[in-house]
Scaffold this motif. Structure first.
Motif, PDB file in Angstrom:
ATOM      1  N   SER A  43      30.489 -72.567  26.080  1.00 41.06           N
ATOM      2  CA  SER A  43      29.512 -72.120  25.076  1.00 41.06           C
ATOM      3  C   SER A  43      28.750 -70.892  25.556  1.00 41.06           C
ATOM      4  CB  SER A  43      28.527 -73.243  24.760  1.00 41.06           C
ATOM      5  OG  SER A  43      29.193 -74.334  24.209  1.00 41.06           O
ATOM      6  N   SER A  44      28.383 -70.883  26.818  1.00 37.83           N
ATOM      7  CA  SER A  44      27.671 -69.727  27.378  1.00 37.83           C
ATOM      8  C   SER A  44      28.542 -68.479  27.348  1.00 37.83           C
ATOM      9  CB  SER A  44      27.241 -70.013  28.817  1.00 37.83           C
ATOM     10  OG  SER A  44      26.392 -71.123  28.877  1.00 37.83           O
ATOM     11  N   VAL A  45      29.797 -68.645  27.724  1.00 38.09           N
ATOM     12  CA  VAL A  45      30.725 -67.506  27.701  1.00 38.09           C
ATOM     13  C   VAL A  45      30.931 -67.021  26.269  1.00 38.09           C
ATOM     14  CG1 VAL A  45      33.123 -66.816  28.131  1.00 38.09           C
ATOM     15  CG2 VAL A  45      31.867 -68.123  29.861  1.00 38.09           C
ATOM     16  N   PHE A  46      31.144 -67.954  25.337  1.00 37.77           N
ATOM     17  CA  PHE A  46      31.317 -67.574  23.931  1.00 37.77           C
ATOM     18  C   PHE A  46      30.101 -66.797  23.432  1.00 37.77           C
ATOM     19  CE2 PHE A  46      34.012 -71.618  23.098  1.00 37.77           C
ATOM     20  CZ  PHE A  46      35.101 -71.041  23.719  1.00 37.77           C
ATOM     21  N   TYR A  47      28.926 -67.302  23.741  1.00 34.16           N
ATOM     22  CA  TYR A  47      27.691 -66.661  23.269  1.00 34.16           C
ATOM     23  C   TYR A  47      27.554 -65.251  23.831  1.00 34.16           C
ATOM     24  CZ  TYR A  47      22.773 -65.755  22.459  1.00 34.16           C
ATOM     25  OH  TYR A  47      21.584 -65.175  22.071  1.00 34.16           O
ATOM     26  N   LEU A  48      27.783 -65.113  25.124  1.00 37.52           N
ATOM     27  CA  LEU A  48      27.626 -63.792  25.748  1.00 37.52           C
ATOM     28  C   LEU A  48      28.652 -62.788  25.215  1.00 37.52           C
ATOM     29  CD1 LEU A  48      26.851 -64.851  29.414  1.00 37.52           C
ATOM     30  CD2 LEU A  48      25.278 -63.816  27.760  1.00 37.52           C
ATOM     31  N   ILE A  49      29.881 -63.216  25.042  1.00 36.26           N
ATOM     32  CA  ILE A  49      30.893 -62.299  24.507  1.00 36.26           C
ATOM     33  C   ILE A  49      30.584 -61.976  23.043  1.00 36.26           C
ATOM     34  CG2 ILE A  49      33.339 -62.022  23.928  1.00 36.26           C
ATOM     35  CD1 ILE A  49      33.989 -63.571  26.480  1.00 36.26           C
ATOM     36  N   HIS A  50      30.102 -62.961  22.293  1.00 37.16           N
ATOM     37  CA  HIS A  50      29.710 -62.729  20.907  1.00 37.16           C
ATOM     38  C   HIS A  50      28.620 -61.660  20.835  1.00 37.16           C
ATOM     39  CE1 HIS A  50      27.816 -63.312  17.025  1.00 37.16           C
ATOM     40  NE2 HIS A  50      26.723 -63.720  17.629  1.00 37.16           N
ATOM     41  N   LEU A  51      27.635 -61.740  21.720  1.00 34.19           N
ATOM     42  CA  LEU A  51      26.552 -60.748  21.717  1.00 34.19           C
ATOM     43  C   LEU A  51      27.072 -59.339  21.969  1.00 34.19           C
ATOM     44  CD1 LEU A  51      23.634 -62.427  23.721  1.00 34.19           C
ATOM     45  CD2 LEU A  51      23.780 -62.047  21.250  1.00 34.19           C
ATOM     46  N   GLU A  52      27.993 -59.225  22.889  1.00 28.54           N
ATOM     47  CA  GLU A  52      28.459 -57.891  23.300  1.00 28.54           C
ATOM     48  C   GLU A  52      29.558 -57.340  22.400  1.00 28.54           C
ATOM     49  OE1 GLU A  52      28.167 -54.515  25.697  1.00 28.54           O
ATOM     50  OE2 GLU A  52      26.860 -56.252  25.535  1.00 28.54           O
ATOM     51  N   LYS A  53      30.506 -58.175  22.006  1.00 34.02           N
ATOM     52  CA  LYS A  53      31.694 -57.674  21.308  1.00 34.02           C
ATOM     53  C   LYS A  53      31.869 -58.195  19.889  1.00 34.02           C
ATOM     54  CE  LYS A  53      33.322 -55.324  24.784  1.00 34.02           C
ATOM     55  NZ  LYS A  53      33.527 -53.890  24.732  1.00 34.02           N
ATOM     56  N   GLY A  54      31.202 -59.292  19.538  1.00 30.74           N
ATOM     57  CA  GLY A  54      31.353 -59.863  18.203  1.00 30.74           C
ATOM     58  C   GLY A  54      32.390 -60.974  18.170  1.00 30.74           C
ATOM     59  N   VAL A  55      32.327 -61.758  17.102  1.00 34.07           N
ATOM     60  CA  VAL A  55      33.182 -62.934  16.979  1.00 34.07           C
ATOM     61  C   VAL A  55      34.645 -62.565  16.744  1.00 34.07           C
ATOM     62  CG1 VAL A  55      33.608 -65.014  15.606  1.00 34.07           C
ATOM     63  CG2 VAL A  55      31.281 -64.352  16.139  1.00 34.07           C
ATOM     64  N   TRP A  56      34.917 -61.495  16.048  1.00 35.63           N
ATOM     65  CA  TRP A  56      36.299 -61.156  15.701  1.00 35.63           C
ATOM     66  C   TRP A  56      36.922 -60.162  16.676  1.00 35.63           C
ATOM     67  CZ3 TRP A  56      38.052 -64.827  13.046  1.00 35.63           C
ATOM     68  CH2 TRP A  56      37.245 -65.483  12.128  1.00 35.63           C
ATOM     69  N   SER A  57      36.299 -59.971  17.820  1.00 34.56           N
ATOM     70  CA  SER A  57      36.866 -59.061  18.808  1.00 34.56           C
ATOM     71  C   SER A  57      38.026 -59.730  19.541  1.00 34.56           C
ATOM     72  CB  SER A  57      35.793 -58.663  19.830  1.00 34.56           C
ATOM     73  OG  SER A  57      35.464 -59.769  20.639  1.00 34.56           O
ATOM     74  N   PRO A  58      38.948 -58.937  20.078  1.00 33.87           N
ATOM     75  CA  PRO A  58      40.039 -59.514  20.873  1.00 33.87           C
ATOM     76  C   PRO A  58      39.515 -60.296  22.086  1.00 33.87           C
ATOM     77  CG  PRO A  58      40.485 -57.201  20.399  1.00 33.87           C
ATOM     78  CD  PRO A  58      39.090 -57.497  19.921  1.00 33.87           C
ATOM     79  N   HIS A  59      38.390 -59.855  22.648  1.00 32.27           N
ATOM     80  CA  HIS A  59      37.805 -60.546  23.799  1.00 32.27           C
ATOM     81  C   HIS A  59      37.404 -61.980  23.417  1.00 32.27           C
ATOM     82  CE1 HIS A  59      37.063 -56.263  24.653  1.00 32.27           C
ATOM     83  NE2 HIS A  59      37.335 -56.612  25.903  1.00 32.27           N
ATOM     84  N   PHE A  60      36.706 -62.099  22.301  1.00 36.54           N
ATOM     85  CA  PHE A  60      36.225 -63.409  21.872  1.00 36.54           C
ATOM     86  C   PHE A  60      37.385 -64.323  21.497  1.00 36.54           C
ATOM     87  CE2 PHE A  60      34.422 -66.595  19.077  1.00 36.54           C
ATOM     88  CZ  PHE A  60      33.241 -66.923  19.726  1.00 36.54           C
ATOM     89  N   ILE A  61      38.312 -63.806  20.719  1.00 33.60           N
ATOM     90  CA  ILE A  61      39.447 -64.624  20.275  1.00 33.60           C
ATOM     91  C   ILE A  61      40.284 -65.074  21.473  1.00 33.60           C
ATOM     92  CG2 ILE A  61      41.605 -64.571  18.957  1.00 33.60           C
ATOM     93  CD1 ILE A  61      40.053 -62.698  16.970  1.00 33.60           C
ATOM     94  N   SER A  62      40.514 -64.173  22.419  1.00 33.71           N
ATOM     95  CA  SER A  62      41.341 -64.549  23.574  1.00 33.71           C
ATOM     96  C   SER A  62      40.659 -65.605  24.439  1.00 33.71           C
ATOM     97  CB  SER A  62      41.716 -63.321  24.400  1.00 33.71           C
ATOM     98  OG  SER A  62      40.575 -62.748  25.007  1.00 33.71           O
ATOM     99  N   ILE A  63      39.345 -65.518  24.608  1.00 31.12           N
ATOM    100  CA  ILE A  63      38.672 -66.517  25.449  1.00 31.12           C
ATOM    101  C   ILE A  63      38.627 -67.874  24.735  1.00 31.12           C
ATOM    102  CG2 ILE A  63      36.244 -66.156  24.827  1.00 31.12           C
ATOM    103  CD1 ILE A  63      37.529 -66.639  28.384  1.00 31.12           C
ATOM    104  N   VAL A  64      38.530 -67.878  23.416  1.00 31.48           N
ATOM    105  CA  VAL A  64      38.595 -69.144  22.672  1.00 31.48           C
ATOM    106  C   VAL A  64      39.967 -69.788  22.886  1.00 31.48           C
ATOM    107  CG1 VAL A  64      38.669 -70.159  20.355  1.00 31.48           C
ATOM    108  CG2 VAL A  64      36.842 -68.569  20.957  1.00 31.48           C
ATOM    109  N   VAL A  65      41.023 -68.993  22.807  1.00 27.54           N
ATOM    110  CA  VAL A  65      42.380 -69.520  23.012  1.00 27.54           C
ATOM    111  C   VAL A  65      42.532 -70.040  24.436  1.00 27.54           C
ATOM    112  CG1 VAL A  65      44.827 -68.871  23.155  1.00 27.54           C
ATOM    113  CG2 VAL A  65      43.438 -68.116  21.213  1.00 27.54           C
ATOM    114  N   VAL A  66      42.054 -69.287  25.430  1.00 26.07           N
ATOM    115  CA  VAL A  66      42.168 -69.714  26.829  1.00 26.07           C
ATOM    116  C   VAL A  66      41.421 -71.028  27.051  1.00 26.07           C
ATOM    117  CG1 VAL A  66      41.462 -69.150  29.189  1.00 26.07           C
ATOM    118  CG2 VAL A  66      42.594 -67.432  27.791  1.00 26.07           C
TER     119      VAL A  66
END
Length: 125
Positions: A43-66
């Motif tokens: 949750s912390s990682v999701f939140y931090l990546i969401h703040l920086e890159k947004g929910v639909w960014s490749p960073h966010f989607i890839s970390i959700v999959v991982v």
């Protein structure tokens, strides 16, 4: 802190089994705290990546999959341990979970390092 938490998490169960101090409640508590650590960490990682890159960014989607893959592997490992499965009876998910458990500290460190290098977390003030 991640390597220390992983070592201590492994050591408590080994000590309990070695000295006959294990209990059903202790096993439940160990699994519960493992899951809570995973949920809070993810949750912390999701939140931090969401703040920086947004929910639909490749960073966010890839970390959700991982993290989803890590969750499936982790659950399969608990199932295999609790049922007393032998290696010859493992399905792919159990094997994945076993290797995940062996290398969890390294997986977290590599993941976080790669996401920091990619600029996926907010810059420190």
């Amino acid at each position: 802190m991640l390597p220390l938490t992983q070592v201590l998490d492994c050591a408590d169960g080994q000590c309990a089994r070695r000295y006959g101090l294990g209990s059903e409640f202790g096993a439940w508590l160990d699994h519960f705290t493992d899951e809570m650590f995973g949920y809070v960490f993810a949750s912390s990682v999701f939140y931090l990546i969401h703040l920086e890159k947004g929910v639909w960014s490749p960073h966010f989607i890839s970390i959700v999959v991982v993290f989803a893959i890590l969750g499936v592997g982790g659950k399969a490992t608990f199932e295999a341990k609790e049922s007393g499965m032998k290696l010859k009876d493992f399905e792919f998910k159990h094997t994945l979970g076993m290797y995940e458990e062996f290398y969890m500290t390294y997986i977290y460190i590599i993941l976080m390092t790669s996401y920091v290098q990619a600029g996926a977390f907010p810059a420190a003030a």
